[in-house]
Scaffold this motif. Structure first.
Motif: not given
Length: 586
Positions: A16-17, A19, A76-78, A80, A96, A99
């Motif tokens: 999921q993204t 922030t 903000t990022g994804t 993992r 995270v 991005t």
């Protein structure tokens, strides 16, 4: 600005993204791949800025390379899974991948690192930085949970949260009042409350039955680790109660709160001990029961000794000779014994006698020569001393000996590792009603002037004031008084008699406390209550010895706020508005 808190990112969010907003706790550049430990009040999560084919990756890495310690960031990022999990943090299974990185505010070079523990002056001057430290966040949030748990318990049981005045009347019978000039009444002053005591009693007269307040209180007195000029207490009052009604209720409250906030099960019920027993056994009205050491009275064994210091105290009706056996204490050197004597002197000791028995049974003692063999053997046996022990003795006035021997007991317990890792609550009850102030040559109230005596007869109280017992009680936990209360005087005649015994004549009593005396005339019910030190309880829960750690913006021991510069001079024009002139120092 954010979708999640840093410390709450977990495996359920993988893919999921998110922030996040926070501060750069650590920033590392490993040759084009940057790692940032981003911190907010919930914890830390690892951010990765790495090169790749996605548009903007190079910009993200370029920004990450410029980030410094405590920069304020929005990322903000994804989410993992981490290739190398960190089991030391709650988010250690994930990271995270950034991005977008926004530097919301660059931080100037800081006076100290968040993971350092600088000197207290530096911490208080930069309190906003000190409070960012994870350890300080933990302690402040412990306090927050404590207050929330107290309110839940009280609200669920019909206690009514009622605010009492902050600007009130000066009634200087305890610590010094903080005074506030009254602009609209030239030459007159309000006082900041030392407690809501009189107002909560009047609320009982007014029929509110069960009151509570998280109250701010003020006392202009010397500061130490467990005392501040302004402090917070949970104030409570009950109508139509006797001592067990108050004690049982608040004991249940404390058991519930300790379980909810820090997962600790306190004893049920709390043991009860009279003030006289606490002083006799432990030399303290707030004994730390985690230490098994106890004082032993030996006056009967030393009355006829050749040691005048012992004999004089033993034959004085108000004297005491007490012994403290320390198992394993024979390892103390003469220098260390002198250090114990110096410690006792801080609490009033004029000297400290001892008997040391080494592992082979050899005795060394400066008082041995004052006893024949049988008397000395009886003394050693009475205190239970054996090979490897040291026994300290104190002689003099009862209260003085109790004080310094009690202080020795605490020091020995800590020095010899005799403090049990446990929570040991108790009630101390039946305090003396008065104590005599030699300097003022009058009685003063041991608790406060509104505490009821154990006797209902006024003539009996007057005739036996020296030995009168009050209906006061303290809750003690691990050697700390965390709450104090009493059944109050509800008859105006008794209240006037107590004022009289305290040297407050009828005219002075009317001037200072007339509103209370008037209220008691109109059908005041029996009532009692207690006040708990929020700061002190929070410090115990958080595992710190200083209440300053659980107060967001405390004062120094010099009664200053280093962050704001208070107290500070006031302009003449502002002083003139409140009709105040400042006298020159000295």
């Amino acid at each position: 600005m954010r979708t999640h808190y840093c410390g709450l990112i977990d495996e359920a969010l993988i893919g999921q993204t998110v922030t996040l907003c926070g501060w750069a706790d650590v920033a590392r550049n490993l040759g084009g791949v940057c790692f940032i430990d981003l911190r907010d009040h919930e914890g830390i999560v690892q951010i990765v800025a790495e090169p790749g084919e996605a548009e903007g990756n190079a910009d993200v890495v370029a920004i990450a390379e410029t980030i410094g310690y405590e920069d304020c960031l929005r990322i903000t990022g994804t989410v993992r899974r981490r290739h190398n999990p960190n089991t030391k943090i709650a988010t250690g299974q994930v990271e995270v991948v950034a991005t977008a990185i926004e530097v919301v505010n660059k931080a100037a070079p800081l006076p100290f690192h968040a993971h350092e523990n600088p000197g207290e002056e530096t911490r208080l001057r930069y309190r906003y930085l000190d409070l960012r430290r994870p350890e300080m966040q933990r302690m402040q949030r412990t306090r927050i949970r404590l207050v929330q748990a107290l309110r839940r318990w009280l609200d669920a049981r019909g206690f009514q949260d009622i605010e009492t005045p902050i600007l009130t009347k000066a009634t200087p019978e305890g610590a010094r009042d903080f005074l506030v000039p009254a602009r609209m009444h030239a030459g007159e002053f309000y006082a900041l409350p030392q407690s809501p005591q009189l107002f909560k009693q009047i609320l009982m007269v007014a029929g509110f039955d069960r009151y509570y307040q998280i109250a701010r209180c003020f006392r202009d007195e010397a500061l130490r680790a467990d005392r501040q000029l302004e402090f917070t207490q949970l104030d409570m009052e009950f109508a139509w109660v006797r001592e067990p009604d108050v004690q049982d209720a608040v004991e249940g409250m404390m058991r519930t709160v300790f379980k909810e906030v820090i997962g600790v099960d306190l004893a049920a019920p709390f043991p009860r001990m009279t003030w006289a027993e606490a002083m006799r056994r432990y030399g303290s009205d707030k004994p730390d029961l985690r230490i098994a050491l106890e004082l032993v009275d030996v006056a009967d064994l030393v009355r006829d000794s050749g040691f005048a210091v012992f004999a004089d105290a033993a034959n004085d009706a108000e004297g005491r000779v007490a012994a403290l056996r320390i198992p394993g204490g024979a390892t103390l050197s003469r220098k260390q014994i002198d250090e114990y004597a110096a410690h006792a002197a801080k609490f009033g000791a004029r000297g400290l006698a001892y008997i040391k028995i080494d592992a082979a049974g050899e005795v060394s003692s400066p008082i041995r020569k004052f006893f024949d063999d049988a008397a000395f053997a009886a003394l050693v046996a009475h205190v239970g001393a054996g090979n490897g022990d040291v026994v300290f003795f104190g002689a003099g006035g009862y209260n003085r000996v109790s004080d310094f021997m009690g202080a020795l007991r605490l020091k020995a317990g800590k020095d010899f590792g005799l403090v049990e890792d446990a929570w040991k609550p108790l009630w101390v009850t039946d305090f003396p009603m008065f104590e005599f102030d030699d300097e003022a040559q009058r009685y003063v109230a041991l608790h406060h002037p509104f505490t009821a005596p154990a006797v209902d007869d006024i003539d009996d109280l007057r005739a036996n004031a020296k030995t009168a017992v009050s209906r006061g009680y303290d809750m003690v936990l691990n050697g700390n008084e965390i709450g104090g209360g009493s059944i109050r005087i509800h008859r105006p005649e008794m209240q006037s008699a107590v004022f009289e015994l305290l040297g407050i004549d009828a005219e002075e009593a009317q001037a200072k406390f007339g509103f209370l005396l008037d209220a008691l005339k109109y059908g005041a019910p029996p009532h009692g209550g207690i006040a708990f030190g929020i700061d002190r309880i929070a410090a115990l829960m958080a595992g710190t010895e200083s209440i300053r750690d659980v107060i967001a913006f405390p004062k120094t021991t010099g009664a200053q706020c280093l962050m704001t510069g208070a107290p500070s001079p006031i302009a003449e024009a502002q002083l003139a508005e409140v009709h105040v002139a400042v006298r020159p120092k000295g």
